[in-house]
Design a protein around this motif. Sequence first.
Motif, PDB file in Angstrom:
ATOM      1  N   GLY A 194      -2.956  -9.546 -18.342  1.00 38.10           N
ATOM      2  CA  GLY A 194      -3.831 -10.475 -17.475  1.00 38.10           C
ATOM      3  C   GLY A 194      -2.834 -11.348 -16.342  1.00 38.10           C
ATOM      4  N   ASP A 195      -1.735 -11.772 -16.835  1.00 32.73           N
ATOM      5  CA  ASP A 195      -1.135 -12.632 -15.941  1.00 32.73           C
ATOM      6  C   ASP A 195      -0.420 -11.951 -14.751  1.00 32.73           C
ATOM      7  OD1 ASP A 195       0.742 -11.581 -17.429  1.00 32.73           O
ATOM      8  OD2 ASP A 195       2.238 -12.876 -17.655  1.00 32.73           O
ATOM      9  N   ARG A 196      -0.304 -10.812 -14.800  1.00 29.79           N
ATOM     10  CA  ARG A 196       0.022  -9.837 -13.715  1.00 29.79           C
ATOM     11  C   ARG A 196      -1.040  -9.132 -12.691  1.00 29.79           C
ATOM     12  NH1 ARG A 196       5.592  -8.372 -13.389  1.00 29.79           N
ATOM     13  NH2 ARG A 196       6.965  -8.984 -15.215  1.00 29.79           N
ATOM     14  N   ILE A 197      -2.294  -9.240 -13.459  1.00 25.96           N
ATOM     15  CA  ILE A 197      -3.335  -8.315 -12.804  1.00 25.96           C
ATOM     16  C   ILE A 197      -3.840  -9.023 -11.543  1.00 25.96           C
ATOM     17  CG2 ILE A 197      -5.772  -7.459 -12.857  1.00 25.96           C
ATOM     18  CD1 ILE A 197      -5.100  -7.149 -16.075  1.00 25.96           C
ATOM     19  N   ARG A 198      -3.654  -8.410 -10.331  1.00 24.49           N
ATOM     20  CA  ARG A 198      -3.858  -8.911  -9.152  1.00 24.49           C
ATOM     21  C   ARG A 198      -5.214  -8.371  -8.284  1.00 24.49           C
ATOM     22  NH1 ARG A 198      -1.676 -12.078 -11.289  1.00 24.49           N
ATOM     23  NH2 ARG A 198       0.522 -12.972 -10.699  1.00 24.49           N
ATOM     24  N   HIS A 199      -5.506  -7.055  -8.854  1.00 20.17           N
ATOM     25  CA  HIS A 199      -6.787  -6.181  -8.067  1.00 20.17           C
ATOM     26  C   HIS A 199      -7.080  -5.211  -9.083  1.00 20.17           C
ATOM     27  CE1 HIS A 199      -8.412  -4.537  -4.672  1.00 20.17           C
ATOM     28  NE2 HIS A 199      -7.979  -3.283  -4.854  1.00 20.17           N
ATOM     29  N   VAL A 200      -8.387  -4.918  -8.804  1.00 17.91           N
ATOM     30  CA  VAL A 200      -9.157  -3.969 -10.024  1.00 17.91           C
ATOM     31  C   VAL A 200      -9.494  -2.893  -9.403  1.00 17.91           C
ATOM     32  CG1 VAL A 200     -11.103  -3.767 -11.605  1.00 17.91           C
ATOM     33  CG2 VAL A 200      -9.632  -5.580 -11.748  1.00 17.91           C
ATOM     34  N   HIS A 201      -9.525  -1.721  -9.809  1.00 19.41           N
ATOM     35  CA  HIS A 201     -10.203  -0.462  -9.622  1.00 19.41           C
ATOM     36  C   HIS A 201     -11.399  -0.216 -10.483  1.00 19.41           C
ATOM     37  CE1 HIS A 201      -7.262   1.918  -6.733  1.00 19.41           C
ATOM     38  NE2 HIS A 201      -7.777   0.914  -6.143  1.00 19.41           N
ATOM     39  N   LEU A 202     -12.510   0.349  -9.997  1.00 20.17           N
ATOM     40  CA  LEU A 202     -13.764   0.437 -10.972  1.00 20.17           C
ATOM     41  C   LEU A 202     -14.340   1.727 -10.579  1.00 20.17           C
ATOM     42  CD1 LEU A 202     -15.971  -2.627 -11.610  1.00 20.17           C
ATOM     43  CD2 LEU A 202     -14.714  -1.259 -13.149  1.00 20.17           C
ATOM     44  N   LYS A 203     -14.627   2.672 -11.414  1.00 20.26           N
ATOM     45  CA  LYS A 203     -15.343   3.856 -11.224  1.00 20.26           C
ATOM     46  C   LYS A 203     -16.163   4.098 -12.699  1.00 20.26           C
ATOM     47  CE  LYS A 203     -11.151   6.428 -11.516  1.00 20.26           C
ATOM     48  NZ  LYS A 203     -10.414   5.251 -10.623  1.00 20.26           N
ATOM     49  N   ASP A 204     -17.343   4.517 -12.556  1.00 16.90           N
ATOM     50  CA  ASP A 204     -18.009   4.872 -13.968  1.00 16.90           C
ATOM     51  C   ASP A 204     -17.692   6.564 -14.128  1.00 16.90           C
ATOM     52  OD1 ASP A 204     -19.429   4.811 -16.055  1.00 16.90           O
ATOM     53  OD2 ASP A 204     -21.375   4.072 -15.066  1.00 16.90           O
ATOM     54  N   SER A 205     -17.832   6.754 -15.537  1.00 18.84           N
ATOM     55  CA  SER A 205     -17.693   8.131 -15.991  1.00 18.84           C
ATOM     56  C   SER A 205     -18.516   8.469 -17.197  1.00 18.84           C
ATOM     57  CB  SER A 205     -16.226   8.428 -16.404  1.00 18.84           C
ATOM     58  OG  SER A 205     -15.736   9.736 -16.891  1.00 18.84           O
ATOM     59  N   GLY A 206     -18.908   9.717 -17.370  1.00 20.19           N
ATOM     60  CA  GLY A 206     -19.767   9.779 -18.647  1.00 20.19           C
ATOM     61  C   GLY A 206     -18.896  10.741 -19.702  1.00 20.19           C
ATOM     62  N   SER A 207     -18.044  11.426 -19.110  1.00 21.38           N
ATOM     63  CA  SER A 207     -17.108  12.069 -20.141  1.00 21.38           C
ATOM     64  C   SER A 207     -15.476  12.010 -19.757  1.00 21.38           C
ATOM     65  CB  SER A 207     -17.429  13.632 -20.180  1.00 21.38           C
ATOM     66  OG  SER A 207     -16.394  14.418 -20.980  1.00 21.38           O
ATOM     67  N   TYR A 208     -15.029  11.216 -20.815  1.00 16.74           N
ATOM     68  CA  TYR A 208     -13.590  10.831 -20.473  1.00 16.74           C
ATOM     69  C   TYR A 208     -12.730  10.915 -21.733  1.00 16.74           C
ATOM     70  CZ  TYR A 208     -15.970   6.685 -21.467  1.00 16.74           C
ATOM     71  OH  TYR A 208     -16.882   5.784 -22.286  1.00 16.74           O
ATOM     72  N   SER A 209     -11.450  11.254 -21.632  1.00 11.09           N
ATOM     73  CA  SER A 209     -10.393  11.381 -22.726  1.00 11.09           C
ATOM     74  C   SER A 209      -9.061  11.160 -22.100  1.00 11.09           C
ATOM     75  CB  SER A 209     -10.358  12.629 -23.237  1.00 11.09           C
ATOM     76  OG  SER A 209      -9.802  13.762 -22.243  1.00 11.09           O
ATOM     77  N   PRO A 210      -7.919  11.112 -22.603  1.00 20.65           N
ATOM     78  CA  PRO A 210      -6.536  11.128 -22.222  1.00 20.65           C
ATOM     79  C   PRO A 210      -6.362  12.189 -21.410  1.00 20.65           C
ATOM     80  CG  PRO A 210      -6.552  10.495 -24.510  1.00 20.65           C
ATOM     81  CD  PRO A 210      -7.911  11.148 -24.184  1.00 20.65           C
TER      82      PRO A 210
END
Length: 275
Positions: A194-210
């Motif tokens: 958190g002390d380094r987070i400056r920007h965020v990417h968001l996207k939604d997904s319904g099926s996800y894994s590594p």
Amino acid sequence: MKLSFSTLGCPKYTLDQVLSTATGNGYDGVELRFLRGEVGLHELEEFSAEGLPRTRARFEQAGVELACLDTSVRFTSPDKDERAKQLESARTYARIAAELGSKYIRVFGGAVPDEGPERTETTRRIAEGLAEAAAATRAEGVTAVLETHDSFCTSAQVGELLSYAPNDDLGILWDVLHSYRHGEPLEQTWQALGDRIRHVHLKDSGSYSPTDFDFRLTGEGTMPIGEFVGLLDREGYTGYLSFEWEKAWHPEIEEPEVAIPQYAEYMRKLVPAAR
């Protein structure tokens, strides 16, 4: 918190189309990755020495910020000449970002082998290259932000990377889907980075894994977007929530004329400052 979208989601748009889409849908900023089908933005006329003042004026006239300037910079190559080219690319993009009033350029960690001496050597090489790039961009008044991506999706992976070449100049771009699909709880990522987070990417997904994920329009998948926004609000995050709709890499997903307005409409219900 403010809203932006990456032009990865509208790769064929001109700058005028990008800016009009932002203003028409109430976005505060845009994140530049593609323009007119080109990903090498530094080679386009809009970002040349002659074109930059006009480009900045167009942003100012539209009342839109450049939230982040995205690069493909990474230091995985064992070839020192290639790494030198990557460093110079970071400097070039930092100068462009500074001219356009942006605080950030995005950089990658890249992929490393799963185990063995080569893994250690590659990780150390990446860490040292990123530290040098972060110092170089800082000299231009711009912060290089490492995206949680590739072999560095989780806070543990990022922490290992930073242990090889500790520095205070490198920020983090938190791509929420990538850390979450690797099984890392949202709070754990924030507590570690958190002390380094400056920007965020968001996207939604319904099926996800590594190993894989799909794309859904915002709110139509199962990513805990509301929970995530609540976490950022509690922690006092005031930066951008940038919509990364990967249309350039996945042409089969919905068109930008559908996805980009829909994201803004959905997020304004969650983010009071964006209403």
